[in-house]
Enzyme design. Structure first.
Site: not given
Length: 256
Positions: A129-130
């Site tokens: 998850i960015d």
């Protein structure tokens, strides 16, 4: 008491290792296999390799290079980048990698997370998850190597990925990445509190003390390090390194 995992996170670009700053400009680090030989000698416990161009270019994983890497390394390996099909992940596992990291495909093919988890076990699937703050200071999940906002909350997205079968979350702060200023503790804490799977804090590490903060204050289960394990110091040249075991003593979210 088990020591918290400290994991070098290495970025691949055109068969070379690079280090980015906030997912933008980058510096050349070196040849992947030569770099990994050094990490072998440093007795690193685990390593994450992310191809930052594989999805954007549509070329998918570089299986020939990944084979060379797997043959070179003695530690458990995770690979992420351009994995959009089950057979691609299967080939990576067959090469010798223990884990795969999925990012863009979690949006386009969420069923892939479930299929891989059911086939190989949830421990083999890391959901990446960015996250970036928008102009109002609100966290948003980003896609396409940080270029496109999904308008999703990282908290809700992490919960959804866990329900799909992800066994770990690699949580990267784009704003902190490459800065040496420390992890985004608030982000790490918010996500760690809503999922039961391990959360790997990533983005911003400049010291072991930053890792301690991510674990103690952010409740991270593990920490990934980029800049501080490939450079001498901030603003200086390349030097592949890893913290001395003595400096990692007591690095656990169970310690006082």
């Amino acid at each position: 008491m088990l020591r918290t995992r400290v994991i070098p996170a290495l970025l691949l670009l055109n068969e070379s290792l690079v280090k980015t700053y906030q997912f933008g400009k980058y510096r050349y680090i070196g040849d992947p296999c030569n770099t990994l030989r050094i990490f072998n000698e440093l007795e690193v416990d685990e390593l994450i390799i992310l191809d930052i161009a594989a999805t954007r270019t549509g070329c998918g994983p570089n299986f020939e290079l990944l084979t060379d890497i797997a043959n070179e390394c003695f530690m458990p390996l995770c690979y992420g980048g351009g994995i959009s099909e089950f057979d691609q992940a299967k080939r990576i596992f067959n090469i010798g990698f223990e884990k795969v990291s999925l990012n863009s495909s979690c949006f386009s093919r969420p069923e892939l997370v479930t299929k891989l988890s059911e086939h190989y076990g949830s421990q083999a699937v890391i959901a990446s998850i960015d996250v970036k703050k928008n102009m109002f200071g609100k966290y948003e999940v980003m896609a396409n190597n940080g270029k496109v906002s999904t308008k999703r909350s990282p908290i809700e997205w992490a919960e959804e990925l866990e329900s799909l079968g992800a066994g770990e979350i690699l949580l990267t702060s784009i704003d902190k990445e490459g800065t040496w200023d420390g992890y985004d503790i608030d982000l790490v804490k918010q996500v760690s509190e809503v999922v039961s799977v391990p959360v790997i804090a990533n983005g911003g590490a400049g010291s072991v003390e930053h890792a301690r903060q991510a674990v103690k204050d952010g409740n991270a289960s593990a920490v990934a390090m980029g800049s501080c394990v490939v450079f001498q110091k901030k603003g200086m040249g390349v030097l592949v390194n890893f913290p001395e075991p003595s400096s990692l003593k007591g690095l656990s979210n169970d310690c006082e």
